[in-house]
Design a protein around this motif. Structure first.
Motif, PDB file in Angstrom:
ATOM      1  N   VAL A  98      -6.655  10.088  -2.672  1.00 56.28           N
ATOM      2  CA  VAL A  98      -7.340   9.794  -3.701  1.00 56.28           C
ATOM      3  C   VAL A  98      -8.760   9.409  -3.131  1.00 56.28           C
ATOM      4  O   VAL A  98      -8.751   8.538  -2.516  1.00 56.28           O
ATOM      5  CB  VAL A  98      -7.014   8.726  -4.778  1.00 56.28           C
ATOM      6  N   GLY A 133      -1.908   6.611  -9.283  1.00 56.05           N
ATOM      7  CA  GLY A 133      -3.172   7.213  -8.863  1.00 56.05           C
ATOM      8  C   GLY A 133      -3.629   6.813  -7.268  1.00 56.05           C
ATOM      9  O   GLY A 133      -4.779   6.825  -7.032  1.00 56.05           O
ATOM     10  N   GLN A 157      -3.047  12.172  -5.116  1.00 61.61           N
ATOM     11  CA  GLN A 157      -2.975  13.318  -6.073  1.00 61.61           C
ATOM     12  C   GLN A 157      -2.738  14.473  -5.339  1.00 61.61           C
ATOM     13  O   GLN A 157      -2.330  14.619  -4.019  1.00 61.61           O
ATOM     14  CB  GLN A 157      -4.473  13.256  -6.331  1.00 61.61           C
TER      15      GLN A 157
END
Length: 88
Positions: A82, A69, A72
């Motif tokens: 992100v 994460g 992206q």
């Protein structure tokens, strides 16, 4: 993940994606960072910065950062940073 826990390669990946959002595919970023001959645009200051690495290894780090994460993909499968609640 806090920036201080990133490797120099991961930090460079993150910096490049932040500086050029939506500009690179996963493989394109790896090609640019290792200075692949197949990468046409050598005007990026980061071009070839990680020439001691294999393109496959850089690509693997990009995949890890996507899964964690830290990065992206946009609608065109290009890398974008992100955006967290802290960013805005």
């Amino acid at each position: 993940m806090p920036p201080y826990s990133l490797t120099p390669l991961q930090q460079a990946i993150l910096d490049a994606v932040r500086q050029y959002p939506g500009r690179f595919s996963r493989s394109g970023l790896a090609k640019m960072l290792v200075g692949a001959k197949s990468w046409q645009d050598t005007s990026f200051p980061e071009y070839g910065r990680f020439s001691q690495h294999r393109r496959k290894d850089v690509g693997y780090q990009v995949e890890v950062m996507l899964q964690q994460g830290q990065l992206q993909l946009d609608g065109r499968d290009c890398l974008i940073p992100v955006v967290s609640a802290d960013d805005g």
